[in-house]
Design an enzyme around this catalytic site. Structure first.
Site, short mmCIF file in Angstrom:
data_model
loop_
_atom_site.label_atom_id
_atom_site.label_comp_id
_atom_site.label_asym_id
_atom_site.label_seq_id
_atom_site.Cartn_x
_atom_site.Cartn_y
_atom_site.Cartn_z
CG ASN A 1 -8.06 -1.47 0.29
OD1 ASN A 1 -7.71 -1.37 -0.88
ND2 ASN A 1 -7.24 -1.27 1.30
CG HIS B 1 0.73 -7.49 1.69
ND1 HIS B 1 0.81 -7.67 3.05
CD2 HIS B 1 0.29 -6.23 1.50
CE1 HIS B 1 0.41 -6.57 3.66
NE2 HIS B 1 0.09 -5.68 2.75
CD GLU C 1 -0.56 -10.11 -3.00
OE1 GLU C 1 -1.18 -9.24 -3.64
OE2 GLU C 1 0.35 -9.85 -2.19
CB SER D 1 -2.18 -5.26 -3.11
OG SER D 1 -0.79 -5.28 -2.88
CG ASP E 1 -3.10 -12.23 0.42
OD1 ASP E 1 -4.28 -11.82 0.34
OD2 ASP E 1 -2.27 -11.73 1.18
CG HIS F 1 -6.46 -6.36 -2.85
ND1 HIS F 1 -6.90 -5.09 -2.50
CD2 HIS F 1 -5.28 -6.52 -2.19
CE1 HIS F 1 -6.02 -4.51 -1.70
NE2 HIS F 1 -5.03 -5.36 -1.50
CE LYS G 1 -6.48 -5.47 1.73
NZ LYS G 1 -5.93 -4.21 2.20
N1 PMP Z 1 -2.52 -9.18 1.92
C1 PMP Z 1 -2.65 -8.23 1.00
C2 PMP Z 1 -2.43 -8.59 -0.44
C3 PMP Z 1 -3.00 -6.93 1.37
O1 PMP Z 1 -3.13 -5.97 0.44
C4 PMP Z 1 -3.21 -6.64 2.74
C5 PMP Z 1 -3.64 -5.25 3.20
N2 PMP Z 1 -2.84 -4.22 2.80
C6 PMP Z 1 -3.04 -7.66 3.66
C7 PMP Z 1 -2.71 -8.91 3.24
C8 PMP Z 1 -3.20 -7.39 5.14
O2 PMP Z 1 -4.53 -7.36 5.52
P1 PMP Z 1 -4.98 -6.49 6.77
O3 PMP Z 1 -5.02 -5.08 6.31
O4 PMP Z 1 -6.32 -7.05 7.12
O5 PMP Z 1 -3.97 -6.71 7.84
#
Ligand code: PMP
Length: 393
Positions: free
Chosen positions: A52, A138, A183, A187, A212, A215, A247
């Protein structure tokens, strides 16, 4: 264990055996170098498409310098929670920079993106309220929704007609707040949220809209500012953005960007903010510098998208189904967990690391290889992967 003493953890071994049997057991691979395309993984040199670190900022000289200076000045750890004595100058600067970058009134930094999600949703909704989640959000958004105690309803991924049906039923019920959670870039599918339609729905039904941006920050929009820039939209009063520093910003941490009152409310009621030790100042300084680099070097975002197009076109020409992907997240549909693992192994044998994504991350039968491309991949990395994927095992 002594004869006759019952092992209270004995239930775990059969569970692990079940996972193995189903091809769902997971282990850790050890990466010996920074998270860039060429790496040594479990002792083997490979080109990886799994990061990422979209813009390569985790090792950008300016980001490293900012982190080093902050390390010397503020130490390796912040020493306390934000509200006690853990807020350091870099946190303060970073929050101003994020608010400006996103066009929001204010921002609040958390220890990780997952902590931002867990901490935000219970501050927006409680047991009288209702949270409507896209099914593909997520895990941390699900968990945050559950922690809130609100009624949680899920709508099929991207199905705005179903979302509107539910909004019609629940909006306007006296004393019931409605929260929609989505989102900006999903993801596991790599598709882009149709934000204008969601804003219109949230306005029509008086709902709060949490997006969110994990990404999309550093990825969407020619300046990498995210989903609003992608649609050339200004800030919207129904909106709250959450995101991560982990990321495209190349370090660790999370954030919420939104109205100033919301930020004050979070400082007073968000449990993962209040009860956690502050992010180390060095991460805040690194993220702040990363935001500046994105603005000073827009060619990084351009290179990311150029690589995305070359790879996506190549995969499509080979007949791989990319689903709804429209971003540097390029999941190729494989099917069963066993097929996904076998394709991952085939690539590994040829010197490429691409992770197989299996349940519980995706539904059973929807297993995929999740290719992510970055600005740092060279053309030969991409053509090499395409060559390896050309001949199916
Ligand atoms: N939201 C999404 C859509 C993600 O893909 C992720 C990471 N996998 C997170 C939140 C969490 O972020 P972090 O890795 O900084 O805890």
């Amino acid at each position: 264990m002594d004869q006759g003493v019952k092992d209270p953890f004995a239930w775990i071994a059969p569970r692990l055996a079940e996972l193995k049997e189903a091809g769902l057991d997971r282990g850790l691979r050890v990466f010996e170098a920074a998270n860039l395309p060429e790496n040594v993984v479990d002792g083997r040199p490979v080109v990886q498409f799994s990061s990422n670190n979209y813009l390569g900022l985790a090792t950008h000289p300016r980001v490293l310098r900012a982190a080093e200076e902050a390390l010397k000045r503020y130490g390796a750890g912040s020493g306390a929670s934000r509200l006690i004595s853990g807020t350091q100058t870099p946190h303060y600067h970073l929050e101003n920079s994020i608010a400006k970058f996103k066009g929001a009134e204010g921002a609040l930094v958390y220890g990780a993106g997952i902590l931002a999600n867990l901490g935000l949703l219970p501050c927006l909704a409680s047991d009288k309220d209702i949270i409507l989640l896209d099914k593909s959000v997520h895990a941390s958004l699900y968990d945050g929704a559950r922690l809130s105690g609100a009624e949680v309803r899920r709508f099929p991924h991207g199905d705005l007609a179903r979302l509107e049906d539910t909004l019609k039923q629940v909006a306007g019920l006296a004393g019931r707040r409605v929260l929609v959670v989505v989102e900006a870039v999903y993801s596991m599918d790599g598709d882009i949220l149709p934000l204008p339609s969601l804003l219109a729905l949230s306005e029509k039904y008086g709902a709060m809209l949490v997006v969110d941006e994990a990404h999309s920050t550093g990825v969407l929009g020619s300046g990498g500012k995210g989903i609003l820039e992608h649609f050339s939209l200004p800030w919207h009063p129904n909106l709250v953005l959450v995101g991560t520093l982990s990321k495209a910003l190349g370090t660790l941490g999370g954030f919420v960007a939104g109205p100033a009152d919301l930020v004050s409310w979070l400082k007073n009621s968000s449990r993962s903010f209040i009860f956690a030790t502050a992010l180390p100042g060095l991460c805040a300084a690194a993220a702040d510098e990363a935001l500046s680099v994105i603005q000073d070097e827009p060619e990084r975002v351009a290179r990311l998208w150029k690589n995305r197009h070359i790879l996506a076109n190549g995969l499509a020409a080979l007949g791989w189904d990319l689903g709804r992907s429209a971003t540097p997240i390029l999941p190729i549909a494989v099917g069963s967990a066993a097929q996904a693992v076998s394709l991952q192994q085939h690539l590994w044998d040829l010197g490429y690391y691409v992770p197989a994504i299996r349940p519980p991350t995706v539904p059973a039968g929807a297993c995929r290889l999740r290719i992510t491309v970055t600005s740092e991949h060279r053309e030969d990395h991409i053509t090499g992967l395409l060559g390896a994927l050309g001949g199916k095992p």
